[in-house]
Design a protein around this motif. Structure first.
Motif, PDB file in Angstrom:
ATOM      1  N   GLU A  63      37.483  53.753  46.049  1.00 19.72           N
ATOM      2  CA  GLU A  63      38.274  53.089  45.004  1.00 19.72           C
ATOM      3  C   GLU A  63      39.642  52.657  45.532  1.00 19.72           C
ATOM      4  O   GLU A  63      40.145  51.587  45.205  1.00 19.72           O
ATOM      5  N   ARG A  64      40.223  53.495  46.391  1.00 22.23           N
ATOM      6  CA  ARG A  64      41.567  53.202  46.901  1.00 22.23           C
ATOM      7  C   ARG A  64      41.542  52.330  48.150  1.00 22.23           C
ATOM      8  O   ARG A  64      42.578  52.060  48.751  1.00 22.23           O
ATOM      9  N   ASN A 185      34.161  49.141  47.385  1.00 23.83           N
ATOM     10  CA  ASN A 185      35.483  48.781  46.871  1.00 23.83           C
ATOM     11  C   ASN A 185      35.428  47.324  46.389  1.00 23.83           C
ATOM     12  O   ASN A 185      34.839  46.463  47.051  1.00 23.83           O
ATOM     13  N   THR A 186      36.053  47.051  45.260  1.00 29.52           N
ATOM     14  CA  THR A 186      35.919  45.711  44.658  1.00 29.52           C
ATOM     15  C   THR A 186      36.600  44.630  45.510  1.00 29.52           C
ATOM     16  O   THR A 186      36.134  43.492  45.533  1.00 29.52           O
ATOM     17  N   VAL A 187      37.671  44.982  46.211  1.00 32.83           N
ATOM     18  CA  VAL A 187      38.352  43.973  47.050  1.00 32.83           C
ATOM     19  C   VAL A 187      37.575  43.776  48.358  1.00 32.83           C
ATOM     20  O   VAL A 187      37.392  42.643  48.812  1.00 32.83           O
ATOM     21  N   PHE A 191      36.148  40.283  50.421  1.00 32.64           N
ATOM     22  CA  PHE A 191      36.542  39.825  51.756  1.00 32.64           C
ATOM     23  C   PHE A 191      35.521  40.168  52.842  1.00 32.64           C
ATOM     24  O   PHE A 191      35.585  39.619  53.928  1.00 32.64           O
TER      25      PHE A 191
ATOM     26  N   ARG B 167      45.448  34.629  53.188  1.00 27.93           N
ATOM     27  CA  ARG B 167      44.037  34.906  52.909  1.00 27.93           C
ATOM     28  C   ARG B 167      43.957  35.471  51.492  1.00 27.93           C
ATOM     29  O   ARG B 167      44.537  36.518  51.214  1.00 27.93           O
ATOM     30  N   TYR B 168      43.287  34.785  50.624  1.00 29.29           N
ATOM     31  CA  TYR B 168      43.163  35.277  49.254  1.00 29.29           C
ATOM     32  C   TYR B 168      41.880  34.748  48.620  1.00 29.29           C
ATOM     33  O   TYR B 168      41.277  33.788  49.129  1.00 29.29           O
ATOM     34  N   ILE B 169      41.489  35.371  47.525  1.00 34.29           N
ATOM     35  CA  ILE B 169      40.320  34.903  46.777  1.00 34.29           C
ATOM     36  C   ILE B 169      40.656  34.931  45.297  1.00 34.29           C
ATOM     37  O   ILE B 169      41.181  35.928  44.784  1.00 34.29           O
ATOM     38  N   ASP B 171      38.733  34.669  41.841  1.00 30.59           N
ATOM     39  CA  ASP B 171      37.423  34.646  41.184  1.00 30.59           C
ATOM     40  C   ASP B 171      37.571  34.107  39.773  1.00 30.59           C
ATOM     41  O   ASP B 171      38.466  34.536  39.029  1.00 30.59           O
ATOM     42  N   ASP B 273      32.456  34.386  39.948  1.00 33.11           N
ATOM     43  CA  ASP B 273      31.894  35.734  39.840  1.00 33.11           C
ATOM     44  C   ASP B 273      31.660  36.001  38.362  1.00 33.11           C
ATOM     45  O   ASP B 273      32.587  36.361  37.634  1.00 33.11           O
ATOM     46  N   LYS B 289      40.350  36.701  38.235  1.00 35.02           N
ATOM     47  CA  LYS B 289      40.976  37.819  38.940  1.00 35.02           C
ATOM     48  C   LYS B 289      41.283  37.360  40.354  1.00 35.02           C
ATOM     49  O   LYS B 289      40.498  36.619  40.954  1.00 35.02           O
ATOM     50  N   TYR B 291      42.554  38.361  44.401  1.00 34.30           N
ATOM     51  CA  TYR B 291      42.544  39.448  45.381  1.00 34.30           C
ATOM     52  C   TYR B 291      43.220  39.006  46.680  1.00 34.30           C
ATOM     53  O   TYR B 291      43.083  37.851  47.085  1.00 34.30           O
ATOM     54  N   ILE B 292      43.921  39.931  47.322  1.00 30.58           N
ATOM     55  CA  ILE B 292      44.395  39.686  48.680  1.00 30.58           C
ATOM     56  C   ILE B 292      43.998  40.898  49.525  1.00 30.58           C
ATOM     57  O   ILE B 292      43.875  42.011  48.996  1.00 30.58           O
ATOM     58  N   PRO B 293      43.781  40.722  50.819  1.00 32.30           N
ATOM     59  CA  PRO B 293      43.353  41.857  51.641  1.00 32.30           C
ATOM     60  C   PRO B 293      44.455  42.909  51.716  1.00 32.30           C
ATOM     61  O   PRO B 293      45.640  42.584  51.619  1.00 32.30           O
ATOM     62  N   LEU B 295      45.014  45.352  49.617  1.00 36.25           N
ATOM     63  CA  LEU B 295      45.258  46.036  48.345  1.00 36.25           C
ATOM     64  C   LEU B 295      43.913  46.542  47.829  1.00 36.25           C
ATOM     65  O   LEU B 295      42.884  45.920  48.039  1.00 36.25           O
ATOM     66  N   ALA B 296      43.959  47.675  47.132  1.00 37.77           N
ATOM     67  CA  ALA B 296      42.697  48.301  46.730  1.00 37.77           C
ATOM     68  C   ALA B 296      42.090  47.666  45.490  1.00 37.77           C
ATOM     69  O   ALA B 296      40.922  47.868  45.193  1.00 37.77           O
ATOM     70  N   LYS B 297      42.886  46.924  44.711  1.00 37.97           N
ATOM     71  CA  LYS B 297      42.308  46.288  43.528  1.00 37.97           C
ATOM     72  C   LYS B 297      42.929  44.929  43.269  1.00 37.97           C
ATOM     73  O   LYS B 297      43.852  44.522  43.993  1.00 37.97           O
ATOM     74  N   ALA B 298      42.429  44.260  42.226  1.00 41.73           N
ATOM     75  CA  ALA B 298      42.884  42.902  41.948  1.00 41.73           C
ATOM     76  C   ALA B 298      44.384  42.878  41.711  1.00 41.73           C
ATOM     77  O   ALA B 298      44.921  43.709  40.976  1.00 41.73           O
TER      78      ALA B 298
END
Lengths: 209, 392
Positions: A63-64, A185-187, A191, B167-169, B171, B273, B289, B291-293, B295-298
């Motif tokens: 998750e992290r 992990n969702t991110v 990627f 670099r980003y996505i 959705d 998505d 949503k 995302y960038i690399p 980071l653990a979440k959106a």
């Protein structure tokens, strides 16, 4: 070559089974089997990096984002509800989450006392039944609670039922089946999509073989 | 979604929305791109981006009457709100959300309200961790929302992500596709909710079991499962969706996505998505949503929230997003940087002061210290000794 996938595996027997499955899917890393105290292992061609963590911590690593993927029991996923994708049921580590108690001891009509390590699962289960409960959170030796009168029933994982029988308890009802799940992990899923999709495809093939 | 703009005009406009230089470029409206992603740089770039699109800064106080949030607690992530009683007896809340406050404090008008903000909100996202201050940036467009406004907000979302990382996505989804498919397949109520929840977690195995329990036909579920896992660039994904045999409700949602994709064109970083989901009581159709690399979440989340506006007794629509700046800070991107770090190695204080002032007068940022501070980034290091400045 694509990007390296960081894989969190649970320490212990389940981890060994999962590694064997990964190996049969083409993600072998001979170093894993060499023993010793090393915690991180990289496959020779750099496709995966394994690390072994406490089973209940796998979901946190994923998750992290410390791990891209991992293998966690459904019990942990239901209890802690991590924000991860659940991509595959690996059909390993199969057991059941059950309500157990002393045979023939009728629980009163009042609030049911439930001892468990899985407070959320127990609360959700009884909420669906509309039953009022007193959840007693314990960290181990759950079977003792109904024997000593601390609780009316327990909600716990049952694998073979041997421990229950030895302590004079039985399964009263099943809450849900449990098995090991591949989580992502969702991110990382965004990627490292190609690598993750390939992993799922190959694992599915290995499970069907 | 009520698209009132003329499609031909919008096609002509797409170059302006995204810049004419093609995919992944030009979002920042001529600003220099800084991939370092430091929070202060990101904020500066975001401000320039939002103002470049004619958005006006919205400033708000820290407190608001609790009633504003009481009826829409589910809109606030986590639901927990910090309250206190004011001197006049009114129950007040530390703002747990910006959007509701903006909607409440803007009056209906013919022109759109195009607003941006940098504010902190206060809530307990993780009940185990307690309340926290959460810094956010965001954009809200409120009024008669048309295709142009929607695409402009998507362009701003993409630009915001680009300000944080090359670099980003981003959705994009339309909640009407999956829910329309389920409705067309006769699945509703709790079963529908359960299937959408599994879809959100990309959980095919349990979705399949739930579909069986709900009596869903195999071919309907196979289509549902394909949609959950459909992943390609928005433009191409919409083409794939158009080739599928979808029922009328889902097809209607696909037509809206087609209109958006038509304006945006085939963008490298914008994906479809369909598993994305937000609370259907507030969000209507489009959700996104970002995302960038690393980071653990959106780091960005938003969409079309006509439902919220209507719950606040307004007849208009709204579209917007929030950027969670706190995630960047948590990821250690809040480091400070200077052009020159001058280390004092027992140099003459007067000479050193003069030297440092001279550097600053050249427009350089300079830090004078006895040692390199932890976490400080610098482009040049100068040691100031008894003999004077020495490079490196």
């Amino acid at each position: 070559m694509g990007e390296t996938l960081n894989v969190a595996l649970p320490k212990g027997r389940l981890g060994e089974k999962v590694y064997k499955l990964m190996e049969s899917a083409g993600y072998g890393c001979p170093e894993v089997l060499s023993g010793g105290r090393k915690l991180i292992f990289s496959s020779p061609e750099g496709t995966v990096r394994y690390f072994f963590v406490k089973p209940s911590d796998v979901a946190i690593y994923v998750e992290r984002g410390a791990a891209d993927v991992g293998v966690a029991g459904k019990d942990i996923l239901l209890e802690y509800c991590p924000e991860v994708y659940e991509l595959l049921d690996l059909d390993l580590g199969k057991c059941r989450m059950c309500v157990c108690g002393v045979p023939g001891r009728a629980a009163g009509a009042g609030k049911l006392r439930v001892a468990t390590k899985f407070s959320k699962i127990a609360r959700d289960y009884y909420a669906k039944l509309g039953r009022s409960v007193d959840i007693i959170h314990l960290n181990g030796s759950i079977e003792l609670a109904p024997i000593l009168g601390l609780s009316d029933v327990i909600v716990d994982i049952v694998e073979t039922g041997a421990t229950l029988r030895e302590n004079g308890l039985e399964v009263l009802s099943e809450v849900c089946p449990i098995s090991a799940r591949l989580i992502a992990n969702t991110v990382s899923y965004k990627f490292k999509y190609e690598e993750l999709a390939e992993l799922v495809r190959r694992l599915r093939g290995a499970l069907e073989a | 979604m009520d698209f009132k703009a003329d499609q031909g005009t919008l096609r002509g406009m797409s170059g302006d929305v995204f810049g004419k230089s093609g995919a992944g470029q030009g979002y920042a409206g001529g600003m220099s791109k800084d991939s370092s992603g430091r929070v202060s740089d990101v904020k500066r770039q975001l401000r320039g981006l939002f103002e470049g699109y004619g958005y006006t800064r919205y400033r708000m106080g820290k407190f608001e009457e609790y009633d504003t949030y009481a009826k829409n607690r589910n809109f606030v992530a986590g639901g927990a709100i910090l309250t206190f009683t004011d001197t006049d007896g009114r129950l007040m809340a530390l703002k747990p959300d910006v959007t509701m406050s903006i909607v409440k404090n803007t009056l209906p008008s013919e022109a759109l309200h195009k607003l941006y903000y940098f504010e902190s909100v206060y809530r307990a996202e993780d009940p185990a961790a307690g309340f926290g201050e959460i810094p956010q940036a965001g954009v809200e467009c409120i009024g008669e929302i048309d295709l142009t406004s929607v695409c402009e907000v998507i362009a701003l979302a993409a630009g915001s992500l680009e300000a944080m990382s090359e670099r980003y996505i981003l959705d994009i989804s339309h909640m009407g596709v999956l829910s329309g498919l389920l409705e067309d397949a006769g699945v509703d109520g709790e079963s529908r909710e359960e299937l959408l929840r599994f879809a959100e977690g990309k959980n095919s195995h349990e979705a399949r079991a739930a579909a069986k329990r709900a009596g869903m036909r195999d071919e309907d579920f196979e289509l549902f499962d394909r949609l959950i896992h459909l992943r390609s660039r928005l433009y191409r994904a919409v083409e794939e969706l158009e080739d599928m045999r979808l029922g009328e409700r889902a097809a209607e949602a696909v037509r809206e996505l087609r209109a958006i994709a038509g304006v945006l064109g085939d963008r490298e970083n914008i994906y479809l998505d369909l598993s994305l989901r937000s609370d259907a009581r507030y969000y209507t159709g489009l959700v996104m949503k970002g995302y960038i690399p690393g980071l653990a979440k959106a780091v960005l989340s938003g969409g079309r929230y006509d439902g919220l506006v209507r719950r606040l007794h307004r007849e208009e629509g709204a579209v917007g997003f929030a950027v969670y700046l706190g995630l960047l800070e948590d990821a250690g991107r809040d480091t400070q940087s200077v052009d020159v770090l001058v280390i004092d190695e027992k140099g003459d204080p007067e000479a050193m002061f003069e030297y440092v002032s001279g550097l600053r007068s050249q427009g350089l940022s300079v830090r004078a210290d006895r040692a390199a501070p932890e976490g400080l980034e610098y482009k040049r290091l100068v040691r100031f000794t008894k003999e004077g400045p020495v490079n490196g």
